[in-house]
Write a protein that holds these residues in place. Structure first.
Motif, PDB file in Angstrom:
ATOM      1  N   SER A   1       1.918  -3.129   4.594  1.00  0.00           N
ATOM      2  CA  SER A   1       0.772  -3.311   5.232  1.00  0.00           C
ATOM      3  C   SER A   1      -0.055  -4.236   5.712  1.00  0.00           C
ATOM      4  CB  SER A   1      -0.780  -1.866   4.899  1.00  0.00           C
ATOM      5  OG  SER A   1      -1.258  -1.339   5.705  1.00  0.00           O
TER       6      SER A   1
ATOM      7  N   GLU B   1      -4.405  -6.087   5.768  1.00  0.00           N
ATOM      8  CA  GLU B   1      -5.160  -5.895   5.628  1.00  0.00           C
ATOM      9  C   GLU B   1      -6.273  -7.028   5.897  1.00  0.00           C
ATOM     10  OE1 GLU B   1      -6.807  -4.030   1.384  1.00  0.00           O
ATOM     11  OE2 GLU B   1      -6.617  -5.965   1.232  1.00  0.00           O
TER      12      GLU B   1
ATOM     13  N   ARG C   1     -13.185  -5.008   2.529  1.00  0.00           N
ATOM     14  CA  ARG C   1     -11.971  -4.883   3.102  1.00  0.00           C
ATOM     15  C   ARG C   1     -11.340  -3.911   3.647  1.00  0.00           C
ATOM     16  NH1 ARG C   1     -11.972  -9.207   0.522  1.00  0.00           N
ATOM     17  NH2 ARG C   1     -10.747  -9.810  -1.277  1.00  0.00           N
TER      18      ARG C   1
ATOM     19  N   ARG D   1      -7.693  -1.794   6.267  1.00  0.00           N
ATOM     20  CA  ARG D   1      -6.297  -2.213   6.460  1.00  0.00           C
ATOM     21  C   ARG D   1      -6.211  -1.426   7.593  1.00  0.00           C
ATOM     22  NH1 ARG D   1      -5.745   0.921   1.615  1.00  0.00           N
ATOM     23  NH2 ARG D   1      -5.648  -1.056   0.717  1.00  0.00           N
TER      24      ARG D   1
ATOM     25  N   PHE E   1       0.971  -1.516  -0.002  1.00  0.00           N
ATOM     26  CA  PHE E   1       0.226  -0.532  -0.093  1.00  0.00           C
ATOM     27  C   PHE E   1       1.062   1.599  -0.252  1.00  0.00           C
ATOM     28  CE2 PHE E   1      -2.312   3.478   2.313  1.00  0.00           C
ATOM     29  CZ  PHE E   1      -3.382   3.445   0.577  1.00  0.00           C
TER      30      PHE E   1
END
Length: 418
Positions: free
Chosen positions: A42, A44, A51, A53, A37
């Motif tokens: 990152s 998720e 989704r 994050r 990301f």
């Protein structure tokens, strides 16, 4: 979650003042994965059709300074973690008329270091029941799930269901009561359809036939269990099954789709089925997850035509009090389509995905953490998704037969040309 050098290193569960370490393997079970990301690694969370994050922190939460690396059976620690989990994550205290602070004041004084596991289970199970939420559960072993305490709402049909089964109302018995009733209903289905037209797929999870020469009938009784694999396998399996369904209903002028006895499953399956009826991309709903002091940004979920064969002729969608969870998501998606009319009663009102927490003593909690906003701007958690046309047909004296009476309402509506 803890990441170092782009790899997942630690998995922690935090509630109130408690922080505990969980096996790294559970991160995969819960749907966490590493992603790229903006040029950085990152974390998720894959939660069904949504989704989330993770927000990067400079260090672990302060609770984790006193990290618990093994089970902690202290009753006070476990009650505080239980209460803290719901306090920080549960999304529907107002909708379900729950004063969560008063729950703490009422029950916390009864918990001491000498409280037995049985006493703690009884107290926490009572609180779960008071939430009145079918997605709120307490499980005494995360692996075996040997014993479960659950909540729920009592509306018009539920007392009739328990009376039919010969049992008093107890939500811990609900799965058996529900499945017994459903089995009896579908034992009678062939006799309610045009002779010789009844068919079954996937061990009866999908059934259908014709109610007359012009109108086909399709009962979808689960939104999962079509494969032995992951969610992507479920979607592949339901797509293959729906190809068979489309072949069977192709000659009809109209279709009755019945999800009144569908307890839910996987939202991806719900949306894959709804795609068969979509004429173009349309907003079905938005969803947000609760954070400690607010909610995540809304995620728009649309329904759009799939690449495979579909059905664009008039549809009467039967839904009701036992239509739950992912089946309600199906109703949200279907009700925005111009050829679909929803007939029946409000659905169960447990739309949120289940959010999971592992307590210090390894009991497991689930709760409703997401709010869904329908395309009409309303939220239907706790009250259920309403029908376009109300059809209340259940009769105490002839419960099984009366289940089929709403089919006649759909047939009359479709025959009148909508």
């Amino acid at each position: 979650m803890e990441s170092r050098s782009g790899d997942l290193q630690g998995f922690y569960t935090v509630a109130g003042s408690y922080c505990g370490a969980l096996p790294r393997s559970m991160a995969d079970e819960f749907g966490f994965e590493m992603v790229e990301f903006k040029g950085r690694k990152s974390i998720e969370l894959k939660a069904g059709i949504s989704r989330y994050r993770a927000r990067r922190l400079a260090q672990l939460p302060h609770q984790c300074e006193a990290l618990s690396t093994g089970p902690d059976f202290n009753p006070e620690t476990n009650f505080d973690a239980f209460w803290g989990y719901f306090d920080q994550n549960y999304a529907f205290f107002d909708e379900r008329n729950i004063d969560w602070s008063s729950v703490y004041r009422r029950h916390r004084p009864a918990i001491t270091e000498n409280t037995t596991p049985q006493q703690l289970w009884q107290i926490l199970g009572t609180v779960i029941g008071q939430l009145g939420d079918g997605h709120a559960t307490l499980v005494n072993d995360i692996r075996t799930r040997e014993q479960t305490a659950r909540g729920g709402q009592v509306r018009e049909l539920l007392p009739l269901l328990y009376e039919y089964s010969g049992k008093s109302i107890d939500f811990n018995r609900y799965p058996g009561v529900f499945l017994g009733f459903r089995e009896d209903v579908f034992r009678q289905l062939p006799a309610k359809l045009k002779p010789g037209s009844h068919w079954r797929l996937a061990n009866g999870m999908i059934q259908g036939g014709y109610v007359n020469e012009r109108t086909a009938y399709l009962a979808i009784n689960e939104m999962s269990g079509f494969s032995d694999g992951q969610s992507s396998d479920e979607v592949s399996a339901i797509n293959a099954l729906m190809n068979q369904v489309m072949d069977r209903v192709r000659g009809s002028d109209s279709l009755i789709v019945d999800v009144r006895l569908n307890p839910g499953g996987d939202d991806k399956v719900s949306m894959a089925i709804a795609e068969r009826f979509a004429d173009k991309q349309r907003l079905a709903f938005t969803k947000q997850a609760r954070l400690r002091h607010g909610f995540t940004a809304p995620q728009e979920i649309t329904v759009q035509p799939g690449a495979t064969q579909g059905y664009r002729r008039p549809v009467c969608l039967l839904a009701g009090e036992l239509t739950a969870s992912a089946a309600e998501i199906f109703v949200l998606a279907m009700r925005v389509l111009p050829q679909v009319t929803v007939v029946g009663e409000p659905t169960k009102g447990i739309l949120s995905d289940t959010h999971v927490f592992v307590m210090p003593n390894q009991w497991m909690l689930t709760g409703s953490n997401e709010r869904y906003t329908a395309a009409d701007g309303n939220r239907y958690e706790a009250v259920g998704v309403p029908p376009d046309i109300v059809s209340k047909r259940y009769d105490k004296q002839r419960l099984i037969d009366s289940h089929f009476d709403s089919m006649a309402d759909c047939t009359a509506y479709l025959s009148a040309g909508r």
